[in-house]
Design a protein around this motif. Sequence first.
Motif, PDB file in Angstrom:
ATOM      1  N   PHE A   1       0.802  -1.332   0.017  1.00  0.00           N
ATOM      2  CA  PHE A   1       0.133  -0.099   0.099  1.00  0.00           C
ATOM      3  C   PHE A   1       0.825   1.244   0.079  1.00  0.00           C
ATOM      4  O   PHE A   1       1.990   1.321   0.395  1.00  0.00           O
ATOM      5  N   THR A   2       0.265   2.398  -0.321  1.00  0.00           N
ATOM      6  CA  THR A   2       1.061   3.511  -0.340  1.00  0.00           C
ATOM      7  C   THR A   2       0.522   4.625   0.469  1.00  0.00           C
ATOM      8  O   THR A   2       1.277   5.493   0.616  1.00  0.00           O
ATOM      9  N   GLU A   3      -0.388   4.311   0.870  1.00  0.00           N
ATOM     10  CA  GLU A   3      -1.229   5.432   1.944  1.00  0.00           C
ATOM     11  C   GLU A   3      -1.934   4.775   3.144  1.00  0.00           C
ATOM     12  O   GLU A   3      -2.702   3.953   2.740  1.00  0.00           O
ATOM     13  N   THR A   4      -1.424   5.026   4.031  1.00  0.00           N
ATOM     14  CA  THR A   4      -1.953   4.370   5.261  1.00  0.00           C
ATOM     15  C   THR A   4      -3.386   4.690   5.521  1.00  0.00           C
ATOM     16  O   THR A   4      -4.269   3.680   5.805  1.00  0.00           O
ATOM     17  N   LEU A   5      -3.923   5.802   5.571  1.00  0.00           N
ATOM     18  CA  LEU A   5      -5.121   6.199   6.084  1.00  0.00           C
ATOM     19  C   LEU A   5      -5.485   7.260   5.481  1.00  0.00           C
ATOM     20  O   LEU A   5      -4.765   8.351   5.433  1.00  0.00           O
ATOM     21  N   ARG A   6      -6.793   7.107   4.584  1.00  0.00           N
ATOM     22  CA  ARG A   6      -7.210   8.226   4.310  1.00  0.00           C
ATOM     23  C   ARG A   6      -8.757   8.466   5.063  1.00  0.00           C
ATOM     24  O   ARG A   6      -9.593   8.125   5.005  1.00  0.00           O
ATOM     25  N   TRP A   7      -8.576   9.666   5.543  1.00  0.00           N
ATOM     26  CA  TRP A   7      -9.579  10.131   6.391  1.00  0.00           C
ATOM     27  C   TRP A   7      -9.877  11.705   6.567  1.00  0.00           C
ATOM     28  O   TRP A   7      -8.856  12.406   6.991  1.00  0.00           O
ATOM     29  N   ASN A   8     -10.953  12.061   5.999  1.00  0.00           N
ATOM     30  CA  ASN A   8     -11.006  13.522   5.936  1.00  0.00           C
ATOM     31  C   ASN A   8     -11.386  13.656   7.704  1.00  0.00           C
ATOM     32  O   ASN A   8     -12.424  13.341   7.938  1.00  0.00           O
TER      33      ASN A   8
END
Length: 658
Positions: A67-74
């Motif tokens: 994976f390239t991004e751990t957490l996407r969370w606005n």
Amino acid sequence: MSSAETSRSIDTVMREERLFPPPEAFSHRAHFKSLDEYEVVWEAAAADPPAFWEKLAREELHWFEPFTETLRWNEPQSQPFVAEWFVGGKTNACYNCVDKHVAEGRGDKVAILWEGEPGDSLSLTYAELQTEVSKFANALKSLGVVPGDRVSIYMPMTPELAIAMLACARIGAVHSVIFAGFSAEAIADRNNDAGTKVMLTADGAWRRGKALALKETVDEALAKSATVEHCVVLKRTGQEVPWTEGRDHWWHDLMQEASADCPATPMDSEAPLFILYTSGSTGKPKGIKHTTAGYNLYAKKTYEWVFDYQEDDVYWCTADCGWITGHSYLVYGPMAAGATCVMYEGAPNHPAEDRFWEIIEKYKVSVFYTAPTAIRAFIKWGDEHVDKHDLSSLRLLGSVGEGINPEAWMWYHTKIGGERCPIVDTWWQTETGGIMMSPLPGAIAAKPGSCTKPLPGVIPKIVDEQGAEVGADQGGMLTVAHPWPGMLRGLWGDDDRYKEVYWSKVPGKYLAGDNARCDSDGYYWIMGRIDDVLNVSGHRLSTIEIESALVSHPAVAEAAAVGRPHELKGEAVAVFVTLKDAEPTDELRKELKLHVRKEIGALAQPDDIRFTNSLPKTRSGKIMRRLLRDIAAGKELVGDTSTVEDYAALAKLRDDEE
Ligand code: 6R9
């Protein structure tokens, strides 16, 4: 306490001071060995949750593509309230649970020790499981199942049920397990909501020696499930079944033709893994959606931490796969860890009340995970059933589903655990995907009735109606402040309801729907569902505390407390009680009222006590207080009753007067 304060916090009426530190011999080889160690890890995780989970995800899961991004969370307040974890990666939950062990040389380890209700049994190694799962995955493919398709599973607790779940995961199909006791109506509702393409079932299921007609029920459901194209039928009981040519297929016929060559499909981290329907307090059930990587990692790590996984464990979770506990702690958690899991098909009292203890002795179970409702039944059935068996293989006990009343905890500790096994009282929900709060058994001393402390990476906050954090020992609403990998990713096909239920009341935090308090030692006490709180003369009382007081009386097996409208007090306390051996007399009724008064004070003394043979429960063993509330108020029963285990018990209660 001022009245302004009482109006927003919940009064605590029960005090439990007993403390059970982990036995030294246990801590010695545990994953977490001391409170200090736990606190250091918890603090570090809380300071930067994504960094904490990123490291674990890279180490613990197999990645076809990293994976390239751990957490996407606005950040809170903004849309869409759905966290995405390990974005850009590709993995496969079935690979992590099965192939990984074979690839790493553990293929000969036993994965499933299965015990059928009639006494037949089967054991499957991880390598054998890989073959079976691959074949069934190919069988599903032969019926046209492609990634993203929904497959409904309505099967008895056989190895094939676990195989079916894993086979779906292997090819990226989304499973929806429906407890094999639900009505045709409930199955059809779930099929229609999910848009199910293929339905899996069995001819029948053994339950207390009788064969339930699963296929007949499914046929009735399929008449109302327009999206279902195929139905696969496992032969279990051998009974006659209705058959629709072209649509219906025998499991064994498909398996005979299927090749064992079916590599796991690399799936996006956020590809849906399963839907599991759970009852809402009103209206139609909610289709809780879980996805691949985050759920799989969370189930694995929480299993290893809470059950202190050791290579030589024989682990038994008594939950049915129709419940989240069966998903996370019978299949995805322990199998990702490579554990040996006992799976039992039938009832705890068939052929006799010692069946569970017989199984523990037979398989030398070391870790045992069950529900308070079962524990209370064992107590009612009597110690003689336990005494017949050697339970010395046990080293750790767990509880889930409801608060465990301190007296039931003590019985579990002494009678089953021989005073040497720590007990993990695990608080979590279908929505959370895995355990959120529980003692880490080598590190955290238990207080009976408390789920103790949050796991690393979990940040609970107890808030009042305004969303402000409350102080120590003040009851309030339990929320979670930061996303965690196992959290739900929405309700299937209903974004609005998802936002409304979990994110609208307290801005920016996940609303669990439970009330809780945290004591001055940082121990959490679950006080019941938010809508179960009683309001007696302006005092907000928790159901579980009143029930625990009743259960501490020697005559009482189980108790449920609800409020009913009362002219002066606002609400009066009404309780429903099942007894051990005692006679249901007026004398006893008086005695119980005084007992509650003595244990927790006049405020909580019940106005009504109704004796009953059983309490209405959900399939997972939770007391349906909402329905009891209607009964206590003399109202008609409304809303969703599809999850009631024993409708007859309910109808009887309604018709019985005190
Ligand atoms: C895993 C599971 C969730 C609800 C939850 C709470 C109650 C579960 C508990 C507990 C007190 C515990 N609950 N575990 N209450 N102590 N250890 O049960 O999921 O079926 O979704 O139910 O169960 O009220 O909110 P689910």
